[in-house]
Design an enzyme around this catalytic site. Structure first.
Site, short mmCIF file in Angstrom:
data_model
loop_
_atom_site.label_atom_id
_atom_site.label_comp_id
_atom_site.label_asym_id
_atom_site.label_seq_id
_atom_site.Cartn_x
_atom_site.Cartn_y
_atom_site.Cartn_z
N ASN A 13 0.97 -1.24 -0.37
CA ASN A 13 -0.16 -0.15 0.21
C ASN A 13 1.14 1.16 0.17
O ASN A 13 1.23 1.70 1.18
CB ASN A 13 -0.66 -0.38 0.77
CG ASN A 13 -1.72 1.43 1.37
OD1 ASN A 13 -2.25 1.66 2.08
ND2 ASN A 13 -1.97 1.45 0.42
N ASN A 65 -6.41 10.10 -0.53
CA ASN A 65 -6.53 8.71 -2.09
C ASN A 65 -6.26 9.38 -2.28
O ASN A 65 -6.56 10.49 -3.57
CB ASN A 65 -8.52 8.31 -1.57
CG ASN A 65 -8.07 7.54 -0.18
OD1 ASN A 65 -6.99 7.32 0.45
ND2 ASN A 65 -9.40 6.88 0.07
N ASN A 76 -1.83 1.49 7.57
CA ASN A 76 -0.29 1.55 6.84
C ASN A 76 0.64 3.41 6.51
O ASN A 76 1.86 2.91 7.06
CB ASN A 76 -0.60 0.57 5.66
CG ASN A 76 -1.00 -0.05 5.22
OD1 ASN A 76 -0.68 -1.48 6.41
ND2 ASN A 76 -1.50 -1.03 4.34
N HIS A 151 -15.89 1.64 8.16
CA HIS A 151 -15.87 -0.03 7.61
C HIS A 151 -16.72 -0.55 7.62
O HIS A 151 -16.96 -0.65 8.71
CB HIS A 151 -14.42 -0.49 8.16
CG HIS A 151 -13.06 -0.23 7.49
ND1 HIS A 151 -12.48 -0.49 6.70
CD2 HIS A 151 -12.69 1.28 8.19
CE1 HIS A 151 -11.58 -0.10 6.66
NE2 HIS A 151 -11.36 0.97 7.79
N ASN A 182 -15.15 1.74 3.68
CA ASN A 182 -14.67 0.82 2.99
C ASN A 182 -14.70 -0.55 3.23
O ASN A 182 -15.99 -0.98 4.19
CB ASN A 182 -12.76 1.12 3.97
CG ASN A 182 -12.46 2.55 4.20
OD1 ASN A 182 -11.85 2.73 2.90
ND2 ASN A 182 -12.72 3.04 4.46
N GLU A 199 -11.02 -0.22 -0.70
CA GLU A 199 -10.80 0.67 -0.03
C GLU A 199 -11.68 1.75 -0.53
O GLU A 199 -11.48 2.15 -1.90
CB GLU A 199 -9.55 0.52 -0.68
CG GLU A 199 -8.83 2.31 1.08
CD GLU A 199 -7.05 2.92 1.26
OE1 GLU A 199 -6.95 2.87 1.88
OE2 GLU A 199 -6.44 1.06 0.66
N ARG A 200 -11.97 2.60 0.18
CA ARG A 200 -13.13 3.77 -0.22
C ARG A 200 -11.49 5.10 -0.93
O ARG A 200 -11.07 4.88 -0.11
CB ARG A 200 -13.18 4.34 0.73
CG ARG A 200 -14.21 5.27 0.62
CD ARG A 200 -14.49 6.48 2.72
NE ARG A 200 -13.64 6.77 2.92
CZ ARG A 200 -14.01 7.41 4.40
NH1 ARG A 200 -15.20 7.75 4.04
NH2 ARG A 200 -12.74 7.27 5.14
N GLY A 209 -4.38 -1.24 6.49
CA GLY A 209 -4.52 -1.20 7.56
C GLY A 209 -4.89 -1.14 8.58
O GLY A 209 -5.96 -1.71 9.78
N GLY A 211 -8.36 -1.51 7.51
CA GLY A 211 -9.14 -2.36 7.08
C GLY A 211 -8.87 -3.78 8.43
O GLY A 211 -9.41 -4.50 8.40
#
Length: 268
Positions: A13, A65, A76, A151, A182, A199-200, A209, A211
């Site tokens: 990631n 993002n 992450n 999530h 997510n 991932e959104r 991470g 998640g």
């Protein structure tokens, strides 16, 4: 003007880190973040990370993002920033204050306490967040939790068999989730949580991470595993510890890939 960057990753990631604590970084717009993240015409990454001074912590970490949207948390990236910073730190994020500690092979991150209330996820209307009475084809009754960002976690027989590339965006953009969501699919074999994440604002990712934190909290809460949980993602493994009422502790690797500079006007 030319701006310095550091390319880093956690389990694949990957991030473009702009260190505004030490260098002058112009205002990062959503369009500039998306342009930098573009893998064909930019530097290429899943997230652009902007570090800035903070009045309430050691520094601030802002997270964009690859679609340019700013989000609250990234586990992450937090480990990568801990490695870059090189010592313990309190870091201000849009999801709250987190604590970073570099380790021999990466970092340990205190991600704070998970939130389970429907309006903290947030959902569009009240429901049981531990077993939501909703489904999308074979994905049913997810566990919803906010671990700095929102999530849903689906426990399935075989996470690899789920067409997450198709169902992920449908769930992410469902009207049930006003801030989008997510999407995690997990199976448990031999005490290990095997996890895949949509991932959104990014899409399918090698590792997430937050998640991993969400899946661990859901599995521990349901009694499917004990803490610390071992999470296996396509990019590698993480350890997540959590006890009810406490903070989430995530530990795993991070690495620096390379450094460079770019002309800001090419992406602004």
């Amino acid at each position: 003007m030319r701006v310095a960057f550091i390319k880093m990753h956690g389990l694949g990631n990957d991030f473009v880190v702009l260190d505004g604590r030490r260098h002058n970084v112009p205002d990062l717009t959503l369009g500039a973040a998306a342009a930098l993240a573009n893998r064909h015409t930019g530097i290429g990454c899943d997230q652009v990370i902007l570090l800035e001074p903070s009045d309430t912590a050691d520094f601030t970490m802002r997270i964009f993002n690859s679609d340019g949207g700013e989000v609250e948390a990234c586990g992450n990236a937090s480990r990568a920033v801990a490695l870059l910073h090189g010592r313990d730190a309190q870091v201000e994020t849009a999801g709250g204050i987190i604590a970073l500690s570099p380790t021999r092979n990466g970092a340990r991150v205190d991600m704070g306490k998970p939130r389970f209330a429907w309006d903290a996820i947030p959902l569009d209307y009240p429901m049981d967040c531990a077993a939501m009475p909703v489904s999308w084809e074979m994905l049913k009754a997810p566990f919803a939790v906010n671990v700095g960002n929102p999530h849903v976690v689906f426990f399935v027989a075989d996470s690899e068999a789920v067409p997450l590339d198709r169902l992920g965006p449908l769930i992410e953009h469902d009207a049930l989730f006003p801030a989008r969501i997510n999407v995690n699919v997990a199976d448990i074999r031999g005490g290990i949580i095997n996890l895949r994440v949509w991932e959104r604002g990014v899409g399918l990712t090698k590792a997430c991470g937050t998640g991993a934190c969400a899946a661990a909290v859901a599995a521990i809460d349901k009694g499917l595993v004990t803490s610390p949980a071992h999470i296996r993602l396509p990019g590698g493994d993480l350890q997540v510890a959590w006890q009810r009422g406490g903070s989430i502790m995530m530990e795993g690797p991070a690495a620096e890939s390379f450094r460079g500079t770019f002309e800001w006007s090419d992406f602004a």
